[in-house]
Scaffold this motif. Structure first.
Motif, PDB file in Angstrom:
ATOM      1  N   GLU A   1       0.839  -1.199   0.000  1.00 34.43           N
ATOM      2  CA  GLU A   1       0.000   0.000   0.000  1.00 34.43           C
ATOM      3  C   GLU A   1       0.874   1.249   0.000  1.00 34.43           C
ATOM      4  OE1 GLU A   1      -3.865   1.889   2.352  1.00 34.43           O
ATOM      5  OE2 GLU A   1      -2.851   0.116   3.175  1.00 34.43           O
ATOM      6  N   MET A   2       0.456   2.235  -0.794  1.00 32.70           N
ATOM      7  CA  MET A   2       1.181   3.496  -0.886  1.00 32.70           C
ATOM      8  C   MET A   2       0.508   4.539   0.005  1.00 32.70           C
ATOM      9  SD  MET A   2       1.821   5.827  -4.287  1.00 32.70           S
ATOM     10  CE  MET A   2       3.132   4.851  -4.995  1.00 32.70           C
ATOM     11  N   HIS A   3       1.325   5.244   0.786  1.00 33.81           N
ATOM     12  CA  HIS A   3       0.825   6.311   1.652  1.00 33.81           C
ATOM     13  C   HIS A   3       1.425   7.647   1.203  1.00 33.81           C
ATOM     14  CE1 HIS A   3      -0.674   3.284   4.502  1.00 33.81           C
ATOM     15  NE2 HIS A   3       0.476   2.671   4.339  1.00 33.81           N
ATOM     16  N   THR A   4       0.600   8.687   1.212  1.00 32.35           N
ATOM     17  CA  THR A   4       1.096  10.031   0.914  1.00 32.35           C
ATOM     18  C   THR A   4       1.716  10.609   2.181  1.00 32.35           C
ATOM     19  OG1 THR A   4      -0.676  10.341  -0.696  1.00 32.35           O
ATOM     20  CG2 THR A   4       0.466  12.315   0.056  1.00 32.35           C
ATOM     21  N   LEU A   5       2.943  11.084   2.077  1.00 36.66           N
ATOM     22  CA  LEU A   5       3.635  11.645   3.234  1.00 36.66           C
ATOM     23  C   LEU A   5       3.241  13.104   3.424  1.00 36.66           C
ATOM     24  CD1 LEU A   5       7.110  10.053   2.446  1.00 36.66           C
ATOM     25  CD2 LEU A   5       5.654   9.476   4.403  1.00 36.66           C
ATOM     26  N   PRO A   6       2.991  13.529   4.670  1.00 42.03           N
ATOM     27  CA  PRO A   6       2.530  14.905   4.911  1.00 42.03           C
ATOM     28  C   PRO A   6       3.567  15.961   4.528  1.00 42.03           C
ATOM     29  CG  PRO A   6       2.986  13.771   6.991  1.00 42.03           C
ATOM     30  CD  PRO A   6       3.047  12.744   5.912  1.00 42.03           C
ATOM     31  N   PHE A   7       4.840  15.560   4.480  1.00 43.46           N
ATOM     32  CA  PHE A   7       5.908  16.522   4.144  1.00 43.46           C
ATOM     33  C   PHE A   7       6.355  16.375   2.690  1.00 43.46           C
ATOM     34  CE2 PHE A   7       7.274  12.905   6.730  1.00 43.46           C
ATOM     35  CZ  PHE A   7       8.081  12.218   5.841  1.00 43.46           C
TER      36      PHE A   7
ATOM     37  N   GLY B   1       5.984  13.453  -0.873  1.00 42.01           N
ATOM     38  CA  GLY B   1       6.496  12.143  -1.279  1.00 42.01           C
ATOM     39  C   GLY B   1       5.527  11.021  -0.959  1.00 42.01           C
ATOM     40  N   TYR B   2       5.923   9.820  -1.331  1.00 46.20           N
ATOM     41  CA  TYR B   2       5.102   8.632  -1.112  1.00 46.20           C
ATOM     42  C   TYR B   2       5.933   7.542  -0.450  1.00 46.20           C
ATOM     43  CZ  TYR B   2       2.093  10.823  -4.646  1.00 46.20           C
ATOM     44  OH  TYR B   2       1.303  11.689  -5.336  1.00 46.20           O
ATOM     45  N   LEU B   3       5.277   6.787   0.403  1.00 51.40           N
ATOM     46  CA  LEU B   3       5.917   5.669   1.088  1.00 51.40           C
ATOM     47  C   LEU B   3       5.115   4.416   0.766  1.00 51.40           C
ATOM     48  CD1 LEU B   3       7.014   5.676   4.826  1.00 51.40           C
ATOM     49  CD2 LEU B   3       5.819   3.744   3.838  1.00 51.40           C
TER      50      LEU B   3
END
Length: 306
Positions: A220-226, A228-230
């Motif tokens: 699963e891909m998560h959007t980083l608040p600062f 980018g993607y993780l």
């Protein structure tokens, strides 16, 4: 419509479309018969084209755009097939622990060789710093020295205590990063520290086997608040090397690649040939023995090395 695959659940894929909405999509049958020998023709990180089914909010993926790169592993149980872990990556982070559970040097070397083969910069993140005594810290420095010496960045963190989390944030900013590692290395806890409020499920360590319990079932891909993607991936027990020919393997060990033109024979396999610069470097202590043992293990087709 076009979109980015942000989650894979086996037969269904969640696609983040250009309009900002997420759609559950499946794939057209033809994807499965195009000679792609993988268990998953589509992976998290893929750019795709899809269309909505009539009278439905679900979509059908009908086009996969060219991948910049991907990282893949051999399915241990299905020898002819492989699993694409994620695609279109800027970097890959391997989360490592020296105990509870232990990440072996062989596993680290397999991951790094795979990342080299698919041209993905790799970083080692040593987690659970809070558990280390003096002896443990000494071993940690030995591990780090092996990999820093050949150019791999190594960082130490404690997801539990928040140690060096801001540093990891700075490395992730505005990039698409794969997070991988054994179950139980604290990957989910680390991601929770980076994504406050998301609360990714964490698991316990099995006392009987000292192995982590799987908590992430699908990538699963998560959007980083600062920025980018993780990409979070299921814990990997074993990393089978896929599609790397034995005669090419030395190219994916950085310290061997640097010496190849010094071997007596152009087609040297670095196994038992006379005049091999790699073997001499191992004997002279210039190449770490553990790295060479990993090379031999992969070269001879062993699926794992402790």
């Amino acid at each position: 419509m076009q979109g980015l695959v942000i989650k894979s659940t086996g037969s269904w894929y969640q696609v983040h479309a250009e309009n900002g909405l997420d759609y559950d999509c499946r794939i057209k049958g033809k994807f499965r018969i195009q000679g792609i020998q993988t268990t998953n023709p589509i992976a998290v990180g893929d750019q795709v084209e899809f269309e909505l089914e009539p009278n439905s909010e679900n979509g059908v993926i009908n086009k996969l755009y060219d991948r910049r790169n991907y990282i893949i592993r051999k399915s241990i149980n299905l020898s002819k097939q492989a699993q694409i872990i994620a695609a279109n990556l800027d970097q890959a982070f391997l989360v490592v622990t020296l105990a509870s559970p232990r990440t072996s040097l062989g596993f680290i070397d397999r991951f790094l060789a795979t990342a080299e083969a698919y041209d993905i910069p790799a970083v080692l993140i040593f987690n659970k710093l809070d558990l280390f005594n003096e002896d443990g810290l000494a071993i940690l420095e030995e591990y780090k020295a092996i990999y820093e010496h050949i150019g791999y960045p190594c960082y130490t963190v404690s997801a539990l205590e928040g140690t060096n989390i801001p540093l990891i944030e700075s490395l992730l900013k505005d990039k698409t990063t794969l997070f991988s590692g054994h179950s139980g290395v604290g990957k989910s806890s680390l991601i929770n520290a980076l994504l406050p409020g998301r609360s990714i499920k964490t698991g316990e360590i099995s006392e009987a086997s000292d192995k982590g319990q799987h908590t992430t079932t699908f990538a699963e891909m998560h959007t980083l608040p600062f920025g980018g993607y993780l990409i979070d991936t299921p814990g990997i027990r074993e990393l089978g090397i896929y599609d790397i020919k034995p005669e090419e393997l030395g190219h994916y060990f950085r310290e061997m690649r640097a010496l190849m033109n010094k071997c007596r024979f152009n087609n040297c396999r670095h196994v038992n040939e006379p005049g091999c610069a790699v073997i001499k470097a191992v004997e002279d202590g210039e190449i770490e023995l553990s790295r060479y043992e990993s090379y031999l293990s992969i070269f001879h087709g062993n699926e794992t090395r402790a």
